[in-house]
Scaffold this motif. Sequence first.
Motif, PDB file in Angstrom:
ATOM      1  N   GLU A 225       0.822  -1.214   0.000  1.00  0.00           N
ATOM      2  CA  GLU A 225       0.000   0.000   0.000  1.00  0.00           C
ATOM      3  C   GLU A 225       0.857   1.265   0.000  1.00  0.00           C
ATOM      4  O   GLU A 225       0.477   2.281  -0.559  1.00  0.00           O
ATOM      5  CB  GLU A 225      -0.918  -0.006   1.227  1.00  0.00           C
ATOM      6  CG  GLU A 225      -1.890   1.152   1.278  1.00  0.00           C
ATOM      7  CD  GLU A 225      -2.811   1.093   2.472  1.00  0.00           C
ATOM      8  OE1 GLU A 225      -3.625   2.016   2.634  1.00  0.00           O
ATOM      9  OE2 GLU A 225      -2.716   0.104   3.245  1.00  0.00           O
ATOM     10  N   ALA A 226       2.041   1.208   0.653  1.00  0.00           N
ATOM     11  CA  ALA A 226       2.944   2.353   0.730  1.00  0.00           C
ATOM     12  C   ALA A 226       4.361   1.913   0.396  1.00  0.00           C
ATOM     13  O   ALA A 226       4.691   0.730   0.423  1.00  0.00           O
ATOM     14  CB  ALA A 226       2.889   2.968   2.125  1.00  0.00           C
ATOM     15  N   ARG A 227       5.188   2.881   0.089  1.00  0.00           N
ATOM     16  CA  ARG A 227       6.566   2.572  -0.269  1.00  0.00           C
ATOM     17  C   ARG A 227       7.418   2.230   0.947  1.00  0.00           C
ATOM     18  O   ARG A 227       8.369   1.452   0.860  1.00  0.00           O
ATOM     19  CB  ARG A 227       7.195   3.758  -1.004  1.00  0.00           C
ATOM     20  CG  ARG A 227       6.570   4.050  -2.359  1.00  0.00           C
ATOM     21  CD  ARG A 227       7.295   5.201  -3.031  1.00  0.00           C
ATOM     22  NE  ARG A 227       6.737   5.498  -4.349  1.00  0.00           N
ATOM     23  CZ  ARG A 227       7.179   6.454  -5.161  1.00  0.00           C
ATOM     24  NH1 ARG A 227       8.204   7.205  -4.787  1.00  0.00           N
ATOM     25  NH2 ARG A 227       6.606   6.666  -6.328  1.00  0.00           N
ATOM     26  N   PHE A 228       7.088   2.834   2.107  1.00  0.00           N
ATOM     27  CA  PHE A 228       7.904   2.634   3.296  1.00  0.00           C
ATOM     28  C   PHE A 228       7.010   2.391   4.509  1.00  0.00           C
ATOM     29  O   PHE A 228       5.809   2.682   4.485  1.00  0.00           O
ATOM     30  CB  PHE A 228       8.807   3.861   3.545  1.00  0.00           C
ATOM     31  CG  PHE A 228       9.775   4.134   2.439  1.00  0.00           C
ATOM     32  CD1 PHE A 228      11.032   3.561   2.433  1.00  0.00           C
ATOM     33  CD2 PHE A 228       9.422   4.976   1.382  1.00  0.00           C
ATOM     34  CE1 PHE A 228      11.926   3.808   1.410  1.00  0.00           C
ATOM     35  CE2 PHE A 228      10.316   5.236   0.349  1.00  0.00           C
ATOM     36  CZ  PHE A 228      11.573   4.641   0.374  1.00  0.00           C
ATOM     37  N   ARG A 229       7.638   1.893   5.568  1.00  0.00           N
ATOM     38  CA  ARG A 229       6.935   1.717   6.837  1.00  0.00           C
ATOM     39  C   ARG A 229       7.862   2.174   7.957  1.00  0.00           C
ATOM     40  O   ARG A 229       9.095   2.115   7.840  1.00  0.00           O
ATOM     41  CB  ARG A 229       6.533   0.260   7.062  1.00  0.00           C
ATOM     42  CG  ARG A 229       7.687  -0.698   7.164  1.00  0.00           C
ATOM     43  CD  ARG A 229       7.221  -2.137   7.226  1.00  0.00           C
ATOM     44  NE  ARG A 229       8.348  -3.045   7.363  1.00  0.00           N
ATOM     45  CZ  ARG A 229       8.496  -3.911   8.367  1.00  0.00           C
ATOM     46  NH1 ARG A 229       7.592  -3.972   9.314  1.00  0.00           N
ATOM     47  NH2 ARG A 229       9.544  -4.699   8.423  1.00  0.00           N
TER      48      ARG A 229
END
Length: 607
Positions: free
Chosen positions: A597-601
């Motif tokens: 869902e996102a590039r980073f966490r």
Amino acid sequence: MSTNSISSTPSPSSGPSTDTLAGKWAATKQQTQRVWALSKPYFSSEHKWQARGLLAAIVALNLALVYMSVLFNDWNKLFYDSLQDKNAAVFWEQLGRFTYLAFAFIVIAVYKFYLTQLLEMRWRAWMTSHYLQRWLKDQAFYRFELARYTPGNGQGQVPDNPDQRIQEDIGSFTGSTLSLSMGLLNSVVTLGSFVGILWALSGGFTFHVQGSEYVIPGFMVWMALLYSVVGSVLTHYIGRPQIALNFQQQKVEADFRHRLLRVREYSESIALDRGETVEKAQLELRFGRVLANYLALIRAQKRLIWFNSFFGQAATVFPFLVAAPRFFSGAIQLGELMQISSAFGQVQGALSWFVDSYSSLATWRATTDRLTSFEAAFQAVAPVADAVTAPADVAVRADDLNVCLPTGAVLLAHTQLQAKAGDTVLLSGPSGSGKSTLFKSLAGIWPFASGTVERGADAMFLPQRPYFPDGPLRDALAYPQAASTHTDAQLSQALVEAMLPHLADQLDRNDAWSQKLSGGEQQRLAFARVLLKKPKWVFADEATSALDEASEATLYQRLTALVAQRQGGLVSIAHRPGVAAFHQRRWVLEPQAEGGEARFRLVEKPA
């Protein structure tokens, strides 16, 4: 916080088509609505009675000037008849009458000019203050710049060069609006005043068709109307390209000026990179656009001047040509001929207001379009909500925080984070992972974020490249507070603690500090601000990147001691290993698997 975007704004070619009569009427109506929307706020503001009073006085003086023109027209007949009749007594009497008529005309004209300029100045001052407030409120100036790099917001869709719109376009709009509106009022009143005079003087035009006699009453009035209508139509079609060209000229001039300011702002970096050749090429490219558009504008104006010159010269002899048969037949005297010529000139001039004012109308239309698009941009950008003040023991907390790029790409999704009083946290991650963008989201200025952020109110942010206003050093140090809120001893002590002892005795020195100081000195001056104001919480984004390791260690020691004393905390972005020693916790932005869902966490790791 909520995700915001800027929608498209009008361009000079937007609006209804003007190819048909209905389209022309719709375009005129739309322009009138735009001008009214821009003008109404001032005349409904806290200065409304002063503004309306000045406007009423200016209208009255304009009407008085028209009345003076009527008196001069009457004087023409008596004066020239006295010449034809060789009547010396009437001649000298009319010369005396001319003296006080001319004096009254001069007084009215002077005060009309003065009050018009006074209203224009006050109107411009109010509009400038109004737009400055809106541009600076809720970081609108920052969000406009972000919108330039958002897909879908191309040229003409976000407000280019807002500095020009505030500094130049507002002055042009107020001056042109007053000038053109008073000119139109004069034309309408002049037409109403002189059309009856011309009708009575011109008599009827008799002609025969197939043995029948026909008479056209008020012939000179109809000729003036025909002459002006033909001139107005031709002027519109000849001069119409000037509207878009004036709009474009203002834009390319501002682009050229902006590039010059950038060279001045980054003079040191350009000099170090030996970038003079590139900058010269870029400046010449932009100036070439200025010249190319200006040449096109000159050619368009030349075509219009050709026509207007012929039109104006023909208007001088046209009434004599039409009325000459009556004069030579003895039906009218020289005074009445001159009175007819004067009245015809007034009626024709009133009807030809559009012809005479077309170039000014084209410039005014372009200015109005630019201010309208500026206004539309303000309305399209929803303000970013202020951060909610957190309890005293919490520095920052984020729940379900989503952080995106202007392109729409999601950097972080559904992020949870919290730092309490006493915490010192290091935020790290690969380049481009969004560390600075996360900081902007925590500060409440990033418009492409959603979720809930709570942050303590007593906090300061230290960017990698701090801003310092030109002027006295004390103002640069205390910014954005007033320097008077601190004593000289406090200001000097902050400079010493920030390892700038050589500046401690230069508080009243005026300079361009962003140009004068090195990168390391600028970062130390930013630390001096923190040490002066002593906030509970500090957010530092690569705030020591231009410093040597020893200076970095010294400043971080003083920074951590400050927040500990204030029972606050510290959140830092830094790449150097030495900075980690001053932090107890560590947040790391890690890449997510492709397709997530996102590039980073965001994860927490041991310090």
